[in-house]
Design a protein around this motif. Structure first.
Motif, PDB file in Angstrom:
ATOM      1  N   THR A 127       0.756  -1.063  -0.104  1.00  0.00           N
ATOM      2  CA  THR A 127      -0.180   0.005   0.012  1.00  0.00           C
ATOM      3  C   THR A 127       0.822   1.437  -0.079  1.00  0.00           C
ATOM      4  O   THR A 127       1.720   1.448   0.852  1.00  0.00           O
ATOM      5  CB  THR A 127      -0.900  -0.089   1.110  1.00  0.00           C
ATOM      6  N   ARG A 128       0.872   1.923  -0.967  1.00  0.00           N
ATOM      7  CA  ARG A 128       1.683   3.390  -0.981  1.00  0.00           C
ATOM      8  C   ARG A 128       0.534   4.499  -0.723  1.00  0.00           C
ATOM      9  O   ARG A 128      -0.449   4.515  -0.956  1.00  0.00           O
ATOM     10  CB  ARG A 128       1.974   3.595  -2.684  1.00  0.00           C
ATOM     11  N   TYR A 129       1.140   5.401   0.047  1.00  0.00           N
ATOM     12  CA  TYR A 129       0.456   6.335   0.564  1.00  0.00           C
ATOM     13  C   TYR A 129       0.824   7.906   0.099  1.00  0.00           C
ATOM     14  O   TYR A 129       1.837   7.795  -0.209  1.00  0.00           O
ATOM     15  CB  TYR A 129       1.053   6.313   2.291  1.00  0.00           C
ATOM     16  N   GLY A 130      -0.421   8.694   0.006  1.00  0.00           N
ATOM     17  CA  GLY A 130       0.157   9.993  -0.224  1.00  0.00           C
ATOM     18  C   GLY A 130       0.551  10.591   0.814  1.00  0.00           C
ATOM     19  O   GLY A 130       1.764  11.605   0.710  1.00  0.00           O
ATOM     20  N   ALA A 131      -0.322  10.460   1.868  1.00  0.00           N
ATOM     21  CA  ALA A 131       0.086  10.976   3.254  1.00  0.00           C
ATOM     22  C   ALA A 131       1.617  10.612   3.644  1.00  0.00           C
ATOM     23  O   ALA A 131       2.005   9.432   3.591  1.00  0.00           O
ATOM     24  CB  ALA A 131      -0.724  10.884   4.650  1.00  0.00           C
ATOM     25  N   VAL A 132       2.526  11.312   4.239  1.00  0.00           N
ATOM     26  CA  VAL A 132       3.766  10.740   4.736  1.00  0.00           C
ATOM     27  C   VAL A 132       3.804  11.123   6.363  1.00  0.00           C
ATOM     28  O   VAL A 132       3.728  12.070   6.993  1.00  0.00           O
ATOM     29  CB  VAL A 132       4.828  11.976   4.302  1.00  0.00           C
ATOM     30  N   HIS A 133       3.558  10.003   6.895  1.00  0.00           N
ATOM     31  CA  HIS A 133       3.483   9.746   8.348  1.00  0.00           C
ATOM     32  C   HIS A 133       4.974   9.316   8.708  1.00  0.00           C
ATOM     33  O   HIS A 133       5.166   8.072   8.840  1.00  0.00           O
ATOM     34  CB  HIS A 133       2.140   9.035   8.734  1.00  0.00           C
ATOM     35  N   ILE A 134       5.726  10.159   9.327  1.00  0.00           N
ATOM     36  CA  ILE A 134       7.185   9.783   9.688  1.00  0.00           C
ATOM     37  C   ILE A 134       7.396   9.136  11.057  1.00  0.00           C
ATOM     38  O   ILE A 134       6.972  10.000  11.879  1.00  0.00           O
ATOM     39  CB  ILE A 134       8.154  10.938   9.232  1.00  0.00           C
ATOM     40  N   GLY A 135       7.821   7.929  11.175  1.00  0.00           N
ATOM     41  CA  GLY A 135       8.178   7.560  12.571  1.00  0.00           C
ATOM     42  C   GLY A 135       9.554   8.109  13.007  1.00  0.00           C
ATOM     43  O   GLY A 135      10.464   8.100  12.174  1.00  0.00           O
ATOM     44  N   VAL A 136       9.549   8.460  14.287  1.00  0.00           N
ATOM     45  CA  VAL A 136      10.655   9.182  14.559  1.00  0.00           C
ATOM     46  C   VAL A 136      11.304   8.453  15.828  1.00  0.00           C
ATOM     47  O   VAL A 136      10.673   8.299  17.185  1.00  0.00           O
ATOM     48  CB  VAL A 136      10.341  10.694  15.086  1.00  0.00           C
ATOM     49  N   ALA A 137      12.095   7.668  15.718  1.00  0.00           N
ATOM     50  CA  ALA A 137      12.615   6.655  16.718  1.00  0.00           C
ATOM     51  C   ALA A 137      13.142   7.552  17.812  1.00  0.00           C
ATOM     52  O   ALA A 137      14.012   8.337  17.856  1.00  0.00           O
ATOM     53  CB  ALA A 137      13.969   5.671  16.149  1.00  0.00           C
ATOM     54  N   THR A 138      12.480   7.269  19.089  1.00  0.00           N
ATOM     55  CA  THR A 138      12.901   7.862  20.103  1.00  0.00           C
ATOM     56  C   THR A 138      13.324   7.001  21.461  1.00  0.00           C
ATOM     57  O   THR A 138      12.308   6.133  21.763  1.00  0.00           O
ATOM     58  CB  THR A 138      11.596   8.813  20.701  1.00  0.00           C
ATOM     59  N   GLN A 139      14.256   7.445  22.054  1.00  0.00           N
ATOM     60  CA  GLN A 139      14.764   6.558  23.183  1.00  0.00           C
ATOM     61  C   GLN A 139      13.989   6.955  24.553  1.00  0.00           C
ATOM     62  O   GLN A 139      13.926   8.182  24.635  1.00  0.00           O
ATOM     63  CB  GLN A 139      16.135   6.762  23.518  1.00  0.00           C
ATOM     64  N   SER A 140      13.884   6.067  25.353  1.00  0.00           N
ATOM     65  CA  SER A 140      12.859   6.291  26.459  1.00  0.00           C
ATOM     66  C   SER A 140      13.707   5.566  27.473  1.00  0.00           C
ATOM     67  O   SER A 140      14.647   4.758  27.407  1.00  0.00           O
ATOM     68  CB  SER A 140      11.342   6.029  26.414  1.00  0.00           C
ATOM     69  N   ASP A 141      12.975   5.687  28.811  1.00  0.00           N
ATOM     70  CA  ASP A 141      13.660   4.895  29.910  1.00  0.00           C
ATOM     71  C   ASP A 141      13.593   3.286  29.660  1.00  0.00           C
ATOM     72  O   ASP A 141      14.195   2.642  30.134  1.00  0.00           O
ATOM     73  CB  ASP A 141      12.988   5.270  31.271  1.00  0.00           C
ATOM     74  N   GLY A 142      12.472   3.016  29.134  1.00  0.00           N
ATOM     75  CA  GLY A 142      12.091   1.674  28.959  1.00  0.00           C
ATOM     76  C   GLY A 142      12.656   1.099  27.769  1.00  0.00           C
ATOM     77  O   GLY A 142      12.886  -0.043  27.577  1.00  0.00           O
ATOM     78  N   GLY A 143      13.102   1.868  26.672  1.00  0.00           N
ATOM     79  CA  GLY A 143      13.560   1.393  25.623  1.00  0.00           C
ATOM     80  C   GLY A 143      13.144   2.194  24.303  1.00  0.00           C
ATOM     81  O   GLY A 143      12.521   3.356  24.421  1.00  0.00           O
ATOM     82  N   LEU A 144      13.420   1.671  23.114  1.00  0.00           N
ATOM     83  CA  LEU A 144      13.209   2.507  21.957  1.00  0.00           C
ATOM     84  C   LEU A 144      11.743   2.410  21.416  1.00  0.00           C
ATOM     85  O   LEU A 144      11.026   1.437  21.218  1.00  0.00           O
ATOM     86  CB  LEU A 144      13.990   1.901  20.934  1.00  0.00           C
ATOM     87  N   MET A 145      11.126   3.553  21.246  1.00  0.00           N
ATOM     88  CA  MET A 145       9.707   3.906  20.845  1.00  0.00           C
ATOM     89  C   MET A 145       9.742   4.477  19.609  1.00  0.00           C
ATOM     90  O   MET A 145      10.643   5.450  19.443  1.00  0.00           O
ATOM     91  CB  MET A 145       8.763   4.107  22.046  1.00  0.00           C
ATOM     92  N   VAL A 146       8.595   4.293  18.725  1.00  0.00           N
ATOM     93  CA  VAL A 146       8.514   5.171  17.625  1.00  0.00           C
ATOM     94  C   VAL A 146       7.213   6.081  17.250  1.00  0.00           C
ATOM     95  O   VAL A 146       6.201   5.543  16.697  1.00  0.00           O
ATOM     96  CB  VAL A 146       8.724   4.098  16.263  1.00  0.00           C
ATOM     97  N   PRO A 147       7.289   6.955  17.983  1.00  0.00           N
ATOM     98  CA  PRO A 147       5.777   8.122  17.695  1.00  0.00           C
ATOM     99  C   PRO A 147       5.766   8.554  16.286  1.00  0.00           C
ATOM    100  O   PRO A 147       6.812   8.492  15.589  1.00  0.00           O
ATOM    101  CB  PRO A 147       6.222   8.959  18.920  1.00  0.00           C
ATOM    102  N   VAL A 148       4.782   8.918  15.982  1.00  0.00           N
ATOM    103  CA  VAL A 148       4.641   9.197  14.567  1.00  0.00           C
ATOM    104  C   VAL A 148       4.371  10.842  14.196  1.00  0.00           C
ATOM    105  O   VAL A 148       3.139  11.255  14.973  1.00  0.00           O
ATOM    106  CB  VAL A 148       3.226   8.507  13.965  1.00  0.00           C
ATOM    107  N   LEU A 149       5.009  11.327  13.279  1.00  0.00           N
ATOM    108  CA  LEU A 149       4.744  12.758  13.099  1.00  0.00           C
ATOM    109  C   LEU A 149       3.930  12.726  11.836  1.00  0.00           C
ATOM    110  O   LEU A 149       4.299  12.306  10.745  1.00  0.00           O
ATOM    111  CB  LEU A 149       6.210  13.174  12.603  1.00  0.00           C
ATOM    112  N   ARG A 150       2.616  12.794  12.000  1.00  0.00           N
ATOM    113  CA  ARG A 150       1.448  12.767  10.995  1.00  0.00           C
ATOM    114  C   ARG A 150       1.445  14.040   9.938  1.00  0.00           C
ATOM    115  O   ARG A 150       1.812  15.062  10.355  1.00  0.00           O
ATOM    116  CB  ARG A 150       0.169  12.387  11.835  1.00  0.00           C
ATOM    117  N   HIS A 151       1.256  13.492   8.735  1.00  0.00           N
ATOM    118  CA  HIS A 151       1.236  14.301   7.978  1.00  0.00           C
ATOM    119  C   HIS A 151       2.333  15.476   7.639  1.00  0.00           C
ATOM    120  O   HIS A 151       1.956  16.720   7.686  1.00  0.00           O
ATOM    121  CB  HIS A 151      -0.111  15.217   7.760  1.00  0.00           C
ATOM    122  N   ALA A 152       3.445  14.993   7.451  1.00  0.00           N
ATOM    123  CA  ALA A 152       4.635  15.877   7.722  1.00  0.00           C
ATOM    124  C   ALA A 152       4.683  16.616   6.098  1.00  0.00           C
ATOM    125  O   ALA A 152       5.050  17.708   5.956  1.00  0.00           O
ATOM    126  CB  ALA A 152       5.741  14.880   7.728  1.00  0.00           C
TER     127      ALA A 152
END
Length: 445
Positions: free
Chosen positions: A303-328
């Protein structure tokens, strides 16, 4: 008195089971209505389960790290009235047995007598070590010097987002810090006391720096760490990765960023490299839609997307998480910078929700000043591409026949070779390179 059984609620989105990652109560505690009982995790999002009634904890339904089915027994409470177990009905056996009344009654008198002689537990150790009339700060320092409170595996220390951020910046793991606030909450003063205690102990550690050590620590892989392990294993097992590394001259880009921060930093916020890289990816992906995509390999559909939802790998106390920058694609640099900052804070404070941690179409990962020369980032399944940022270094380079100092940085990227050809991946990264090396092109439509 009656028994009220609280079952694992349906969290939604077709979730059939969740992982129990922390208890806020124990057997014998009295709980109020809406008081948090437990934390459960699903797909990297942590959900707090509150109590719908007032009662006393009789039994807990599972151990930290246990995967529990939706609808299964989470906890049982003793409540006023009949509870939700009808009179005469068979009460299911408790997953954990509470302390029998006979067992509790036997030592009651001895315990009462002991309390009159000396304070009990960690609070007693602290109280005994603090002179009468000592200040709160002195009491907290004494608390930090006392043995740290034993926390159960996966138990999350209580602390405000500001304290968590400060601990992160200082490199302090909060699970080792004794909290002096309500319900053991860790305060800024507790961090100060912990750091002071660590400093005073450094001399003793130096004296035994060459002593033999035979200690071992078994660390259960539970909660977020288990989710990360499962996600990484799935990505490497299912996706045939290939990596492509290119050197980028970011001298002009860094000059532009410095000028923008000088002019607009106070009013709009400071820009880091990430919003500029995100903008370059947005522009380049217009010509490479096959990279802004997700691959369902079971259904055989990309599935190809017109919207660019960029995951930004982020370190936390518990480990790596990937919150999403929606509609960049619809954001300017400052909007992206503000949203990246907000998402990072939500992740590090543990308040990021499920919607903020899912739905990305391509991911950026960066180790900041620790970025090294080259990395081989793991694709965030089911995406098909990830772009990794390495460290910026100033090195001599030849420009127009002269040796000059330039700011250089590598982009280390990985792609799913099943759906992205090597030529397309290389052309995409070269397009990103051209945009970063001539940053005026980022804003030419």
């Amino acid at each position: 008195m009656g028994i009220h059984i609280i079952k694992m609620p349906d969290i939604g989105e077709g979730i059939a089971e969740v992982e129990l990652v922390g208890w806020h109560v124990k057997v014998g505690d009295t709980v109020a209505e809406d008081q948090p009982l437990a934390d459960v995790m699903t797909d990297k999002a942590t959900v707090e389960i509150p109590s719908p009634v007032v009662g006393k904890v009789v039994a807990l339904g599972g151990d930290v790290g246990q995967v529990m089915a939706v609808g299964g027994e989470l906890i049982r409470l003793e409540v006023e009235g009949e509870g939700n177990v009808k009179a005469g009905a068979a009460v299911p056996a408790a997953p954990r047995k509470a302390q029998e009344p006979a067992e509790a009654a036997a030592p009651a008198k001895a315990e009462k007598a002991e309390k009159t002689e000396k304070p009990a537990g960690l609070a007693g150790q602290i109280a005994a070590s603090v002179a009468p009339g000592a200040t709160l700060a002195q009491a907290r320092r004494a608390g930090a010097a006392a043995p740290a409170a034993a926390r159960q595996p996966g138990e999350k220390p209580l602390a405000s987002p500001a304290v968590r951020k400060r601990a992160w910046d200082l490199g302090v793991e909060l699970r080792y810090v004794q909290g002096s606030g309500p319900a053991g909450r860790i305060m800024h003063e507790d961090l100060d006391a912990y750091l002071q205690a660590q400093g005073s102990a450094s001399g003793a550690r130096a004296a035994s720096a060459y002593a033999e050590r035979n200690d071992e620590e078994a660390v259960p892989v539970i909660g977020l760490r288990r989710k990360i392990a499962q996600k990484m294993a799935e990505s490497k097992r299912r996706i045939p990765h290939f990596s492509y590394v290119e050197e980028i001259d970011v001298t002009e880009l860094e000059d532009l960023r410095a000028q923008l921060n000088l002019k607009w930093g106070e009013s709009r916020g400071k820009l880091t490299l990430l919003p500029l890289l995100a903008r370059a990816m947005v522009v380049a992906l217009r010509d490479f839609p096959q990279i802004n995509a997700r691959y369902d390999d079971e259904a055989g559909v990309v599935t190809r997307y017109g919207a660019v939802h960029i995951g930004v790998a982020t370190q936390s106390d518990g480990g790596l998480m990937v919150p999403v920058l929606r509609h960049a694609e619809a954001r300017d640099l400052w909007s992206m910078a503000a949203e990246i900052g907000r998402l990072a804070q939500a992740v590090r404070s543990g308040s990021a929700g499920r919607d903020e941690l899912s739905g990305s179409t391509i991911t950026i990962t960066s180790l900041g000043p620790l970025g090294g020369i080259v990395t081989t980032p793991v694709i965030n399944h089911p995406e098909v591409g990830i772009v990794g940022v390495n460290r910026i270094v100033e090195r001599p380079a030849i420009r127009n026949g002269a040796v000059v100092a330039r700011k250089l940085m590598n982009l280390s990227s990985s792609f799913d070779h099943r759906v992205v050809d090597g030529m397309d991946a290389a052309r995409f990264i070269q397009a990103v390179r051209a945009l970063l090396e001539q940053p005026a092109l980022l804003f030419v439509e």
